[in-house]
Design a protein around this motif. Sequence first.
Motif, PDB file in Angstrom:
ATOM      1  N   LEU A 256      40.491  54.978  42.104  1.00  0.00           N
ATOM      2  CA  LEU A 256      40.214  54.032  42.498  1.00  0.00           C
ATOM      3  C   LEU A 256      39.814  53.938  40.864  1.00  0.00           C
ATOM      4  O   LEU A 256      38.785  53.763  41.257  1.00  0.00           O
ATOM      5  CB  LEU A 256      38.731  54.082  43.557  1.00  0.00           C
ATOM      6  N   PRO A 257      40.120  53.554  40.168  1.00  0.00           N
ATOM      7  CA  PRO A 257      39.516  53.763  38.620  1.00  0.00           C
ATOM      8  C   PRO A 257      39.023  52.082  38.971  1.00  0.00           C
ATOM      9  O   PRO A 257      39.076  51.203  39.676  1.00  0.00           O
ATOM     10  CB  PRO A 257      41.058  53.389  37.274  1.00  0.00           C
ATOM     11  N   TYR A 258      37.994  51.868  37.589  1.00  0.00           N
ATOM     12  CA  TYR A 258      36.976  50.913  37.533  1.00  0.00           C
ATOM     13  C   TYR A 258      38.897  49.698  37.244  1.00  0.00           C
ATOM     14  O   TYR A 258      37.474  48.587  37.918  1.00  0.00           O
ATOM     15  CB  TYR A 258      36.141  51.083  36.406  1.00  0.00           C
ATOM     16  N   SER A 259      39.024  49.658  37.051  1.00  0.00           N
ATOM     17  CA  SER A 259      40.577  48.173  36.466  1.00  0.00           C
ATOM     18  C   SER A 259      40.830  48.065  37.916  1.00  0.00           C
ATOM     19  O   SER A 259      41.639  46.912  37.953  1.00  0.00           O
ATOM     20  CB  SER A 259      40.926  48.952  35.642  1.00  0.00           C
ATOM     21  N   VAL A 260      40.773  48.753  39.129  1.00  0.00           N
ATOM     22  CA  VAL A 260      41.417  49.082  39.948  1.00  0.00           C
ATOM     23  C   VAL A 260      39.875  48.330  41.093  1.00  0.00           C
ATOM     24  O   VAL A 260      40.005  47.094  41.084  1.00  0.00           O
ATOM     25  CB  VAL A 260      41.506  49.221  40.820  1.00  0.00           C
ATOM     26  N   LEU A 261      39.163  48.847  40.932  1.00  0.00           N
ATOM     27  CA  LEU A 261      37.403  47.865  41.757  1.00  0.00           C
ATOM     28  C   LEU A 261      37.370  46.440  41.139  1.00  0.00           C
ATOM     29  O   LEU A 261      37.106  45.734  42.254  1.00  0.00           O
ATOM     30  CB  LEU A 261      36.417  49.093  41.088  1.00  0.00           C
ATOM     31  N   ALA A 262      37.592  46.415  40.211  1.00  0.00           N
ATOM     32  CA  ALA A 262      37.135  45.441  39.114  1.00  0.00           C
ATOM     33  C   ALA A 262      37.581  44.235  40.057  1.00  0.00           C
ATOM     34  O   ALA A 262      37.012  42.941  39.943  1.00  0.00           O
ATOM     35  CB  ALA A 262      36.964  45.200  37.947  1.00  0.00           C
ATOM     36  N   GLN A 263      39.337  44.342  40.361  1.00  0.00           N
ATOM     37  CA  GLN A 263      39.633  42.788  40.649  1.00  0.00           C
ATOM     38  C   GLN A 263      39.253  43.064  42.783  1.00  0.00           C
ATOM     39  O   GLN A 263      40.006  41.649  42.990  1.00  0.00           O
ATOM     40  CB  GLN A 263      41.423  43.499  40.504  1.00  0.00           C
ATOM     41  N   ASN A 264      38.541  43.772  42.857  1.00  0.00           N
ATOM     42  CA  ASN A 264      38.859  43.358  44.553  1.00  0.00           C
ATOM     43  C   ASN A 264      36.686  44.184  44.886  1.00  0.00           C
ATOM     44  O   ASN A 264      36.268  45.259  44.519  1.00  0.00           O
ATOM     45  CB  ASN A 264      39.016  44.185  45.349  1.00  0.00           C
ATOM     46  N   LYS A 265      36.274  42.391  44.567  1.00  0.00           N
ATOM     47  CA  LYS A 265      34.192  43.274  44.989  1.00  0.00           C
ATOM     48  C   LYS A 265      34.523  43.548  46.606  1.00  0.00           C
ATOM     49  O   LYS A 265      32.965  44.881  46.380  1.00  0.00           O
ATOM     50  CB  LYS A 265      34.164  41.652  45.136  1.00  0.00           C
ATOM     51  N   ILE A 266      34.828  43.620  47.167  1.00  0.00           N
ATOM     52  CA  ILE A 266      34.433  44.504  48.158  1.00  0.00           C
ATOM     53  C   ILE A 266      34.856  45.800  48.550  1.00  0.00           C
ATOM     54  O   ILE A 266      34.390  46.689  49.047  1.00  0.00           O
ATOM     55  CB  ILE A 266      35.891  43.707  49.895  1.00  0.00           C
ATOM     56  N   ILE A 267      35.979  46.207  47.809  1.00  0.00           N
ATOM     57  CA  ILE A 267      36.544  47.832  47.212  1.00  0.00           C
ATOM     58  C   ILE A 267      35.043  48.138  46.280  1.00  0.00           C
ATOM     59  O   ILE A 267      34.940  49.028  46.204  1.00  0.00           O
ATOM     60  CB  ILE A 267      37.706  47.815  46.340  1.00  0.00           C
ATOM     61  N   LEU A 268      35.183  47.002  45.414  1.00  0.00           N
ATOM     62  CA  LEU A 268      33.498  48.054  44.683  1.00  0.00           C
ATOM     63  C   LEU A 268      32.919  48.259  45.106  1.00  0.00           C
ATOM     64  O   LEU A 268      31.919  49.065  44.961  1.00  0.00           O
ATOM     65  CB  LEU A 268      34.210  47.101  43.140  1.00  0.00           C
ATOM     66  N   PHE A 269      31.920  47.098  46.253  1.00  0.00           N
ATOM     67  CA  PHE A 269      30.602  47.412  46.834  1.00  0.00           C
ATOM     68  C   PHE A 269      30.929  48.816  47.999  1.00  0.00           C
ATOM     69  O   PHE A 269      29.862  49.451  47.569  1.00  0.00           O
ATOM     70  CB  PHE A 269      30.323  45.819  47.536  1.00  0.00           C
ATOM     71  N   THR A 270      31.711  49.139  48.101  1.00  0.00           N
ATOM     72  CA  THR A 270      32.193  50.232  49.922  1.00  0.00           C
ATOM     73  C   THR A 270      32.432  51.661  48.638  1.00  0.00           C
ATOM     74  O   THR A 270      31.485  52.278  49.106  1.00  0.00           O
ATOM     75  CB  THR A 270      33.653  49.415  50.146  1.00  0.00           C
ATOM     76  N   SER A 271      33.147  51.436  47.674  1.00  0.00           N
ATOM     77  CA  SER A 271      32.608  52.333  46.920  1.00  0.00           C
ATOM     78  C   SER A 271      31.671  53.019  46.473  1.00  0.00           C
ATOM     79  O   SER A 271      31.370  53.888  45.946  1.00  0.00           O
ATOM     80  CB  SER A 271      33.612  51.948  45.459  1.00  0.00           C
ATOM     81  N   ALA A 272      30.309  51.964  45.778  1.00  0.00           N
ATOM     82  CA  ALA A 272      29.505  52.027  45.094  1.00  0.00           C
ATOM     83  C   ALA A 272      28.750  52.491  46.017  1.00  0.00           C
ATOM     84  O   ALA A 272      27.441  53.641  45.998  1.00  0.00           O
ATOM     85  CB  ALA A 272      28.606  50.868  44.984  1.00  0.00           C
ATOM     86  N   ILE A 273      28.486  52.144  47.624  1.00  0.00           N
ATOM     87  CA  ILE A 273      27.737  52.306  49.034  1.00  0.00           C
ATOM     88  C   ILE A 273      28.885  54.046  48.757  1.00  0.00           C
ATOM     89  O   ILE A 273      27.891  54.969  49.581  1.00  0.00           O
ATOM     90  CB  ILE A 273      27.813  51.965  50.036  1.00  0.00           C
TER      91      ILE A 273
END
Length: 345
Positions: A38-55
């Motif tokens: 899950l590189p940042y380019s992928v995470l930036a497209q989906n805020k839910i996945i981005l938030f979950t990954s950050a947690i």
Amino acid sequence: MYKQIVGATFNGIFEKKYQLLKALLIPFFIIVLFEQVLPYSVLAQNKIILFTSAIVLFCINILIAITTHRVLLIEENAVPTWGLYKFTSREIKFFFYSLLIVLFVMIIILPVVLLFSVILDSSNELVYPLMIISSGIISIFVFSRLSLVLPSIALDHDLSFADSWKLTSKHKILCMFTIIIIPSLIAILISLVYGIAIEFLTAVVSTKLNFLNSLLTLFVNVFIISALSATYKFLVPDNYSEKEEVFVEQSHEIKTSSKDDTFDIFLPFSLGLDFDEIKELLYEEYSRFGFDNVVINKDNSWMIKTTREGQSYVSVSVLEDSFKIESFNTQKPDIEIFKNKDEKL
């Protein structure tokens, strides 16, 4: 003390390097896996996945912090060989207290920001630099004063924010430098030097060497955590909690009780008397009344009686937190002889 703490920051990592490598290997692989899948380019497209990954990554970093603190501050059996891998009440408490520190910093900074915006004109070029500098200094000050609770939690000790504030009260500048400023400057230097080297390798050799960035980030994080561990080790006594308990005991006064012909005195250990001293004081006090017959003389109990007829006696025994002196059918012991024992002996 600056030199000792900075030295301990480096020494702690190098002395425990093999234990740290094993304990942090799994968290490192998980972080690399996240970055590859899950590189940042992928995470930036989906805020839910981005938030979950950050947690998830934040939780992993909490495990890394607790593992590092325990390895550096505990001599043996600090963590399992391959590190911590699950959240317990300790990890949840660490997470909660970390958020509380951030919250405290934000609450204190907010009035400063508002004050600058009211006093100074927003068009003034100095507004934002002054705001950033003052906010940074306040953040460093507050965090360094409260952060001792984090290694304490990692060690399963009970150190409150008030305790941390008290322990750092005489070392404010020291803590600001050894916990944040010095390790941050060294971390930035390390990141710049090795970051350039890693960029060169990924460009010349292979992009698959990107995982070295994760390794560099892990090392920098461990180094910063080590700085906090080293400061904690220098400022917090090993028996800090026990010392607080002893202080409570020392506040107890000599207690007495009586029933019929029996009179008891309870001398707390905090008076500094030992068993032999008490026996000597009692013998000296009562021998003039004919009490010179020692009938019991054990490690934790002692008794003298008079040679005359009757059941009169004076005894002393060791309790859990005090000495109990008991006199029966005779004159009460003089409490003052125990308060002024240095003059008697």
